[in-house]
Design an enzyme around this catalytic site. Structure first.
Site, PDB file in Angstrom:
ATOM      1  CG  HIS A 179      -2.077   0.934   1.080  1.00  0.00           C
ATOM      2  ND1 HIS A 179      -2.006   2.252   1.449  1.00  0.00           N
ATOM      3  CD2 HIS A 179      -3.314   0.742   0.548  1.00  0.00           C
ATOM      4  CE1 HIS A 179      -3.163   2.835   1.170  1.00  0.00           C
ATOM      5  NE2 HIS A 179      -3.966   1.941   0.621  1.00  0.00           N
ATOM      6  CD  GLU A 184      -8.779  -3.931  -3.749  1.00  0.00           C
ATOM      7  OE1 GLU A 184      -9.823  -4.174  -3.116  1.00  0.00           O
ATOM      8  OE2 GLU A 184      -8.765  -3.310  -4.808  1.00  0.00           O
TER       9      GLU A 184
HETATM   10  N1  ACO Z   1       4.062  -7.495  -4.547  1.00  0.00           N
HETATM   11  C1  ACO Z   1       5.397  -7.471  -4.751  1.00  0.00           C
HETATM   12  N2  ACO Z   1       6.162  -6.362  -4.658  1.00  0.00           N
HETATM   13  C2  ACO Z   1       5.535  -5.228  -4.335  1.00  0.00           C
HETATM   14  C3  ACO Z   1       4.164  -5.183  -4.086  1.00  0.00           C
HETATM   15  C4  ACO Z   1       3.422  -6.369  -4.206  1.00  0.00           C
HETATM   16  N3  ACO Z   1       2.086  -6.401  -3.989  1.00  0.00           N
HETATM   17  N4  ACO Z   1       3.801  -3.913  -3.780  1.00  0.00           N
HETATM   18  C5  ACO Z   1       4.919  -3.187  -3.838  1.00  0.00           C
HETATM   19  N5  ACO Z   1       5.961  -3.978  -4.167  1.00  0.00           N
HETATM   20  C6  ACO Z   1       7.348  -3.580  -4.321  1.00  0.00           C
HETATM   21  C7  ACO Z   1       7.537  -2.872  -5.641  1.00  0.00           C
HETATM   22  O1  ACO Z   1       7.860  -3.744  -6.686  1.00  0.00           O
HETATM   23  C8  ACO Z   1       8.647  -1.903  -5.329  1.00  0.00           C
HETATM   24  O2  ACO Z   1       9.864  -2.570  -5.381  1.00  0.00           O
HETATM   25  P1  ACO Z   1      11.164  -1.871  -6.023  1.00  0.00           P
HETATM   26  O3  ACO Z   1      11.403  -0.667  -5.163  1.00  0.00           O
HETATM   27  O4  ACO Z   1      12.209  -2.908  -5.953  1.00  0.00           O
HETATM   28  O5  ACO Z   1      10.765  -1.493  -7.427  1.00  0.00           O
HETATM   29  C9  ACO Z   1       8.412  -1.540  -3.874  1.00  0.00           C
HETATM   30  O6  ACO Z   1       7.656  -2.625  -3.306  1.00  0.00           O
HETATM   31  C10 ACO Z   1       7.638  -0.255  -3.717  1.00  0.00           C
HETATM   32  O7  ACO Z   1       6.521  -0.302  -4.572  1.00  0.00           O
HETATM   33  P2  ACO Z   1       5.823   0.985  -5.151  1.00  0.00           P
HETATM   34  O8  ACO Z   1       5.178   0.637  -6.451  1.00  0.00           O
HETATM   35  O9  ACO Z   1       6.727   2.161  -5.105  1.00  0.00           O
HETATM   36  O10 ACO Z   1       4.724   1.236  -4.079  1.00  0.00           O
HETATM   37  P3  ACO Z   1       3.480   2.125  -4.282  1.00  0.00           P
HETATM   38  O11 ACO Z   1       3.250   2.819  -3.037  1.00  0.00           O
HETATM   39  O12 ACO Z   1       3.546   2.963  -5.491  1.00  0.00           O
HETATM   40  O13 ACO Z   1       2.394   0.989  -4.580  1.00  0.00           O
HETATM   41  C11 ACO Z   1       0.572  -0.437  -4.606  1.00  0.00           C
HETATM   42  C12 ACO Z   1       1.281   0.678  -3.835  1.00  0.00           C
HETATM   43  C13 ACO Z   1       0.255   0.042  -6.018  1.00  0.00           C
HETATM   44  C14 ACO Z   1      -0.730  -0.778  -3.894  1.00  0.00           C
HETATM   45  C15 ACO Z   1       1.486  -1.694  -4.676  1.00  0.00           C
HETATM   46  O14 ACO Z   1       1.758  -2.138  -3.377  1.00  0.00           O
HETATM   47  C16 ACO Z   1       0.899  -2.817  -5.520  1.00  0.00           C
HETATM   48  O15 ACO Z   1       1.071  -2.818  -6.730  1.00  0.00           O
HETATM   49  N6  ACO Z   1       0.160  -3.775  -4.870  1.00  0.00           N
HETATM   50  C17 ACO Z   1      -0.457  -4.856  -5.640  1.00  0.00           C
HETATM   51  C18 ACO Z   1      -1.801  -4.393  -6.222  1.00  0.00           C
HETATM   52  C19 ACO Z   1      -2.854  -4.168  -5.165  1.00  0.00           C
HETATM   53  O16 ACO Z   1      -2.990  -4.928  -4.216  1.00  0.00           O
HETATM   54  N7  ACO Z   1      -3.650  -3.102  -5.377  1.00  0.00           N
HETATM   55  C20 ACO Z   1      -4.707  -2.688  -4.438  1.00  0.00           C
HETATM   56  C21 ACO Z   1      -4.222  -1.612  -3.518  1.00  0.00           C
HETATM   57  S1  ACO Z   1      -5.425  -1.207  -2.255  1.00  0.00           S
HETATM   58  C22 ACO Z   1      -6.414  -0.093  -3.010  1.00  0.00           C
HETATM   59  O17 ACO Z   1      -6.009   0.746  -3.764  1.00  0.00           O
HETATM   60  C23 ACO Z   1      -7.875  -0.142  -2.741  1.00  0.00           C
END
Ligand code: ACO
Length: 361
Positions: A244, A303
């Site tokens: 998140h 989710e």
């Molecule tokens: N699985 C694996 N790795 C992850 C995940 C995940 N679910 N989430 C983040 N990371 C990693 C990223 O790859 C990134 O790694 P890096 O720095 O080596 O590239 C690091 O953690 C940081 O990720 P960001 O994308 O910068 O985090 P951000 O705050 O932008 O993303 C998000 C938040 C989009 C929710 C992300 O965690 C994600 O894609 N989760 C999976 C999709 C999901 O569950 N979406 C629903 C969110 S809840 C909602 O909106 C209602």
């Protein structure tokens, strides 16, 4: 510049507060656990709308019931082109037929829209006739009745209410920000809600729970969890339902929804196996994410258990984002009105990093 506007404060709001370090969500002065599972969705709509719409009706359940009946007329406009779309896109297309406006009547129609259109579209796509709303029912009970064509089993309306309340608002998330930007141009509430639906649809925001079911189905049994998850991460994929932008600890909405799934399991006696399997996958995912990214706290988000709860209520996975919109529309509308009441046009700057203008020879 902050990538993804992380940590940028772009609005002041009285509506909700997301404390990412404490894992706490406050909605208009109430913590999530004071609301979820204890309050009906209509009461939370009142809580969010209070002060932003004049003359809120005494009986909001009846007013929403009338709004559902009103928007059901739009279902006649469904044609083959619309039925070829996914349920969220088809619901958005039907919602776009509603007139723009800034008043309460427009707002109630917009709350009714995903609740009526999503079940109607799913039924039409399955070759079944849509079921007209019953304005005498509560919002959650009527949604389930319109979807399944019969009165919902005991406990199901309460479980859906718990879900709709849990997701009704959540600070300046991507869809709420999109809705506020559109509202700031004074385009109208329908336009703001359409922006919200469009942003919600993406898998990095509200589009994740369908893929959570795909992941659980692909894993199949607890002993497959570790190899499956490791292979997915090795391919550079993200695990849906984890991570998140704001929470650095567990998303409190995950436990609110897990509680709702548990209550349903106790009532139906059917779910415990599925819940135990999901918990095993959750535990494996958390352990592996910790090993893979020791410096980035990644925990479960809303989710993951959304997927389990909506599956237990027999919503097809393709509708999950539409069901999210049923809850979040109240938040988008309150934010739109808050933006209109006090906010200026939202118009940030960009930093130009393109080529400098060519000098004429
Ligand atoms: N699985 C694996 N790795 C992850 C995940 C995940 N679910 N989430 C983040 N990371 C990693 C990223 O790859 C990134 O790694 P890096 O720095 O080596 O590239 C690091 O953690 C940081 O990720 P960001 O994308 O910068 O985090 P951000 O705050 O932008 O993303 C998000 C938040 C989009 C929710 C992300 O965690 C994600 O894609 N989760 C999976 C999709 C999901 O569950 N979406 C629903 C969110 S809840 C909602 O909106 C209602």
């Amino acid at each position: 510049m902050s990538d993804g506007l992380e940590d940028v404060v772009a609005a002041r709001t009285v509506l909700s507060d997301v404390d990412g370090k404490a894992g706490r969500l406050v909605i208009r002065g109430w913590t999530l656990d004071q609301l979820a599972g204890r309050t009906r969705y209509e009461e939370v709509v009142r809580l969010l709308f209070d002060g932003f719409f004049e003359n809120l009706p005494e009986d909001l359940t009846a007013a929403l019931g009338r709004a559902r009946v009103e928007v059901f007329n739009e279902v006649q406009a469904v044609d083959d082109g619309l039925l070829a779309l996914g349920p969220v896109e088809a619901m958005r297309a039907l919602t776009a037929r509603l007139a723009d406006g800034d008043d309460l009547a427009t707002a109630l129609r917009l709350i009714a829209a995903p609740a009526v259109f999503t079940p109607a579209i799913v039924r039409l796509q399955a070759g079944d006739a849509p079921v007209a709303p019953d304005p005498a029912l509560g919002h959650a009970a009527d949604i389930l009745r319109m979807l399944h064509g019969k009165a919902p089993p005991a406990g199901h309306p309460e479980a859906l209410d718990a879900y709709l309340v849990t997701v009704c608002d959540h600070g300046l998330n991507a869809s709420t920000f999109a809705a506020r930007v559109v509202a700031s141009t004074r385009a109208g509430l329908t336009s703001a809600v359409l922006a919200g639906i469009s942003a919600l649809k993406g898998p990095l925001h509200g589009g994740a729970p369908g893929p959570v079911i795909e992941m659980l189905d692909a894993i199949g049994k607890p002993e497959n969890a570790r190899p499956w998850i490791e292979a997915a991460l090795d391919r550079g994929e993200r695990l849906m339902g984890f991570g998140h932008r704001v929470y650095r600890v567990r998303d409190p909405r995950a436990d609110a929804l897990k509680g709702a799934v548990r209550r349903l399991a106790e009532e139906s006696g059917r779910l415990p196996g599925r819940l135990a399997f999901a918990e095993a996958v959750e535990a494996a995912a958390l352990a592996i994410l910790k090993e893979h990214r020791p410096n980035r706290p990644l925990d479960v988000n809303v989710e993951f258990f959304t997927a389990l709860l909506l599956e237990a209520l027999a919503f097809p996975p393709a509708t999950f984002t539409g069901v999210f919109a049923m809850g979040r529309t109240a938040g988008w509308l309150a934010h739109a009105r808050e933006q209109l009441a006090g906010g200026r046009l939202i118009r940030p700057q960009s930093e130009y990093v393109g080529p400098t203008p060519r000098i004429a020879a």
